[in-house]
Design a protein around this motif. Sequence first.
Motif, short mmCIF file in Angstrom:
data_model
loop_
_atom_site.label_atom_id
_atom_site.label_comp_id
_atom_site.label_asym_id
_atom_site.label_seq_id
_atom_site.Cartn_x
_atom_site.Cartn_y
_atom_site.Cartn_z
N GLN A 301 98.58 12.76 52.58
CA GLN A 301 97.49 12.25 53.41
C GLN A 301 96.18 12.25 52.63
O GLN A 301 95.37 11.31 52.74
CB GLN A 301 97.35 13.10 54.68
CG GLN A 301 96.33 12.57 55.67
CD GLN A 301 96.65 11.16 56.14
OE1 GLN A 301 97.81 10.82 56.38
NE2 GLN A 301 95.63 10.34 56.28
N SER A 302 95.96 13.27 51.81
CA SER A 302 94.75 13.33 51.00
C SER A 302 94.69 12.16 50.02
O SER A 302 93.62 11.59 49.78
CB SER A 302 94.69 14.65 50.23
OG SER A 302 94.58 15.75 51.11
N MET A 303 95.84 11.80 49.45
CA MET A 303 95.86 10.69 48.51
C MET A 303 95.51 9.37 49.20
O MET A 303 94.88 8.49 48.61
CB MET A 303 97.24 10.60 47.86
CG MET A 303 97.31 9.59 46.72
SD MET A 303 96.21 10.00 45.31
CE MET A 303 97.31 11.07 44.36
N LYS A 304 95.89 9.23 50.48
CA LYS A 304 95.58 8.01 51.21
C LYS A 304 94.09 7.85 51.46
O LYS A 304 93.59 6.72 51.59
CB LYS A 304 96.33 7.99 52.56
CG LYS A 304 97.83 7.83 52.45
CD LYS A 304 98.46 7.84 53.82
CE LYS A 304 99.98 7.70 53.73
NZ LYS A 304 100.62 7.74 55.08
N THR A 305 93.36 8.96 51.55
CA THR A 305 91.94 8.90 51.87
C THR A 305 91.07 9.17 50.65
O THR A 305 89.88 9.44 50.78
CB THR A 305 91.59 9.93 52.97
OG1 THR A 305 91.94 11.25 52.51
CG2 THR A 305 92.37 9.64 54.24
N ILE A 306 91.65 9.06 49.46
CA ILE A 306 90.94 9.44 48.24
C ILE A 306 89.75 8.53 47.95
O ILE A 306 88.81 8.92 47.24
CB ILE A 306 91.91 9.46 47.04
CG1 ILE A 306 91.33 10.29 45.90
CG2 ILE A 306 92.22 8.06 46.58
CD1 ILE A 306 91.11 11.73 46.25
N ASP A 307 89.76 7.30 48.50
CA ASP A 307 88.67 6.37 48.23
C ASP A 307 87.44 6.64 49.08
O ASP A 307 86.40 5.99 48.89
CB ASP A 307 89.13 4.93 48.45
CG ASP A 307 90.11 4.48 47.37
OD1 ASP A 307 90.07 5.07 46.28
OD2 ASP A 307 90.89 3.55 47.63
N HIS A 308 87.52 7.57 50.01
CA HIS A 308 86.34 7.91 50.81
C HIS A 308 85.30 8.61 49.93
O HIS A 308 85.66 9.28 48.95
CB HIS A 308 86.74 8.81 51.98
CG HIS A 308 87.56 8.11 53.02
ND1 HIS A 308 87.87 8.65 54.23
CD2 HIS A 308 88.16 6.88 53.01
CE1 HIS A 308 88.62 7.81 54.93
NE2 HIS A 308 88.79 6.75 54.21
#
Length: 335
Positions: A301-308
Motif C-alpha cells: 500500500q505504501s508503494m501505491k502512494t509513494i508519489d504523494h
Amino acid sequence: MNLAPWIERQRSALLSQNGHAWLLQGPSGLGQYALAMELARAWLCEAPSGAGACGTCGSCHGIEVRTHADLCMLMPETTMIELGWPLSEKAQAEVDDKKRKPSKEIRVDAMRDAVEFSQRTSARGRGKVVVVFPAEQMNHITANALLKTLEEPPGDVRFVLATESAHQLLPTIRSRCISHTLQWPPIQEAESWLTGQAVATEQMNLALKASGGRPEFALTLAQTEGALNRWSSIPHALRMGDASIFKDWSASSQIDAIQKVCHDLMVVSTGANPRFFPRQALQDVRVPMFVLSAWSKELAQSMKTIDHPFNAGLLTESLVSKAQTVLNSGVPKRP
C-alpha cells in the motif's frame, strides 16, 4: 551500453511479425525500454536488416540525438527527463517557469500531441513510431484517447507499448496489440553481460541477487556508489532502527528494499532459500508469518502512494520504525 543478447534475440523475433501495435510486458529490469527502442530504430532505419537497425544512417543518428521527426515518445515527463528526451516547448516552459512540476503520469496533452503526430505525413518516408513507456502511467482519459487511435490507426504508424503492469491497461488496448512477454536471461548470459559493463565479479553475484536476477537493476545497483556495500547490512540496520542505511536513497528504493527483506523472511520461515539477501543476513531474525503477511500488505500500500508529496525524512523514519517493530516482534533464533 552494449545491447544485451537476450534483447537481440527478442528484437529479431518481433521484427519478423507484422502488425501496427506491440505490447511488451513483464517485470521491470528485463529491458522493456531497450527492446521498445530497438524496434523503433529498426522500423525507422534507412538500411535495416533482419537483425535490426544499421546504427549509422541519418535516421539512426536522429534517434540517438533525440531529434527524429518520425518518433514520438509518449512518457511521463519525469521519465522523459530521466532518459534524456526533450519535453514539448509548452511543457518545458511551464516547468521552467515553476508553474508546475514535471508530471509523473502520461498527460492528456501529450497524448493529444501523439494522436496529431500519428496523423501527419512521415518526414523521412519510413513511417512513424509511437513509443509508450511505461504504459501503465496512462490515466483513464489518456488511455481512451490512445484506444481510439489503435482502433483506427493511420496506415504508416506503429505503436509499441512497454509495461510492467499490463493488467492495469484497458482490456481493449491489450486486445489490439501483439503481446510479448519479456524473457528472463540465463544466469550465465546475465553475468557475461554485466562483465561487459565493467561490473567486478565480486559485485556481480550480490547485485544479481539483490535485484532478483534482473540484469538492468543489477547494473544500476553496481554503479550506485555504496549501494552494494550496504545491501547485506539492511536487515540488521532495520532491526536496530538505523535509518542512515537509506541515506540518499529514493523513497521507492527504500520501500523496495524493505519489501525484499519481508519477502525473504517469509520464504526462509518455510524452509526455502532467500532470494534477495544472503542467508547469513537474516539468520538471527524470526518473525511470525501473520506479522510478516500484514507487513507485506502495508508495504504494498505504501508503494501505491509513494508519489504523494511526503516529507522524505519523516517517511524514512516511519518505514524504518515500522520495520524495527516487526523485526523485533518474534523470538530470536538461538546461536
